[in-house]
Design an enzyme around this catalytic site. Structure first.
Site, PDB file in Angstrom:
ATOM      1  N   LYS A 120       0.933  -1.178  -0.065  1.00 29.98           N
ATOM      2  CA  LYS A 120       0.139   0.030   0.151  1.00 29.98           C
ATOM      3  C   LYS A 120       0.843   1.144  -0.200  1.00 29.98           C
ATOM      4  O   LYS A 120       1.734   1.242   0.786  1.00 29.98           O
ATOM      5  CB  LYS A 120      -1.052  -0.030   1.162  1.00 29.98           C
ATOM      6  CG  LYS A 120      -1.687   1.092   1.406  1.00 29.98           C
ATOM      7  CD  LYS A 120      -2.941   1.028   2.183  1.00 29.98           C
ATOM      8  CE  LYS A 120      -2.593   1.207   3.685  1.00 29.98           C
ATOM      9  NZ  LYS A 120      -2.108   2.458   3.956  1.00 29.98           N
ATOM     10  N   GLU A 136       0.893   5.341   0.140  1.00 28.49           N
ATOM     11  CA  GLU A 136       0.053   6.650   0.161  1.00 28.49           C
ATOM     12  C   GLU A 136       0.521   7.690  -0.890  1.00 28.49           C
ATOM     13  O   GLU A 136       1.647   7.919  -1.362  1.00 28.49           O
ATOM     14  CB  GLU A 136       0.508   7.344   1.615  1.00 28.49           C
ATOM     15  CG  GLU A 136      -0.009   6.526   2.884  1.00 28.49           C
ATOM     16  CD  GLU A 136       0.285   7.237   4.060  1.00 28.49           C
ATOM     17  OE1 GLU A 136       0.505   8.355   4.194  1.00 28.49           O
ATOM     18  OE2 GLU A 136       0.142   6.558   5.162  1.00 28.49           O
ATOM     19  N   GLU A 182      -9.196   7.594   3.031  1.00 30.35           N
ATOM     20  CA  GLU A 182      -9.105   7.803   4.503  1.00 30.35           C
ATOM     21  C   GLU A 182      -9.854   9.102   4.729  1.00 30.35           C
ATOM     22  O   GLU A 182      -9.375  10.144   4.276  1.00 30.35           O
ATOM     23  CB  GLU A 182      -7.858   7.609   5.104  1.00 30.35           C
ATOM     24  CG  GLU A 182      -7.929   7.664   6.720  1.00 30.35           C
ATOM     25  CD  GLU A 182      -6.663   7.191   7.156  1.00 30.35           C
ATOM     26  OE1 GLU A 182      -6.395   7.437   8.452  1.00 30.35           O
ATOM     27  OE2 GLU A 182      -5.644   6.671   6.615  1.00 30.35           O
TER      28      GLU A 182
END
Length: 264
Positions: free
Chosen positions: A112, A114, A181
């Site tokens: 993952k 960002e 998020e």
């Protein structure tokens, strides 16, 4: 049978929600998958909940490799996704690939990363070379100092449009999933509708393909100010196993998150 990316894509295509929780060790890996958790996220949140740090910024690649190995030893069925920690994916695509290879060798099935469109070339480089990637947009904890704190993202028309465009670009670059998020639920629904890849929400409303929480938060172990998008599943549960099973059931039935956990 081991959960693979094909398993998750099939669930998404069939409209079946899948569940994600953070995990940092072998014992919890076994417990979580026995309760039906589909994806174990070895998160750099271990900097907060394991190491006791205020941010995730001091977590190293070596830390992530170690905890990935621990989780992989305890997980026979669950899919393993691993965060690329701060400073390991903001390099050249070639250097990022080298770092991602260490996580894959440790047991990761997906990394993952960002960041928005700035990460598109890196994601394309990785996915073309056999490393699946979950992109992460919205509130990105590794950029917490630039964001000025843990604040809702995409909450103006201009910011929402930019975030939607980022999501499209990241999918086009080869991202296999997108985690969102702390963004408005309406925006998360729009992005989930536009994209063909699965979306994972944390503080992004109920219309994502999947939900994720930090394990310690879900078990009511978080301290300090109550966070809007967290639900304590230990309330009304007699054991940790019951709490995790209740989380899985709630996500699968689209009962969590509720409107009280959403941002607008």
């Amino acid at each position: 049978m081991k959960t693979t990316i094909s398993t998750l894509l099939k669930m998404h295509k069939n409209g079946e929600k899948f569940t994600v929780l953070t995990c940092y060790d072998a014992l919890f890996a076994t417990l979580l998958e026995d309760c039906g958790v589909d994806v174990l996220l070895v998160g750099d949140s271990l900097g907060n909940v394991v190491q006791g740090k205020e941010t995730t910024l001091s977590v190293t690649l070596e830390h992530m490799v170690y905890h990935t190995q621990c989780v992989a030893r305890g997980a026979e069925k669950a899919f393993i996704m691993v965060d690329m920690p701060f400073g390991t994916s903001q390099l050249s695509p070639e250097r990022t690939f080298e770092n991602a290879c260490q996580l894959m060798a440790a047991g990761a099935q997906m990394v993952k990363i960002e960041g928005g469109r700035i990460m598109a070339d890196t994601i394309q480089f990785l996915t073309q070379r056999g490393i699946p990637v979950c992109a992460h947009v919205g509130l990105t904890p590794q950029s917490i100092h630039q964001l000025g704190g843990y604040k809702i993202q995409g909450n103006t028309e201009i910011k929402a449009k930019a975030l939607l465009e980022d999501a499209k670009i990241l999918e086009k670059s080869g991202a296999n999933m997108l985690l969102m998020e702390v963004i408005p639920a309406k925006l998360a629904k729009q992005i989930s509708t536009v994209l063909s890849i699965p979306t994972i929400g944390i503080g992004a409303g109920a219309d994502c393909s999947a939900q994720v929480l930090v394990l310690h938060d879900m078990l009511g172990l978080c301290t300090g100010k109550k966070i809007k998008f967290i639900k304590n599943f230990m309330e009304g549960s007699s054991t940790i196993q019951d709490a995790v099973c209740n989380y899985v059931k709630a996500v699968k039935a689209s009962q969590f998150p509720g409107q009280e956990h959403e941002f607008h």
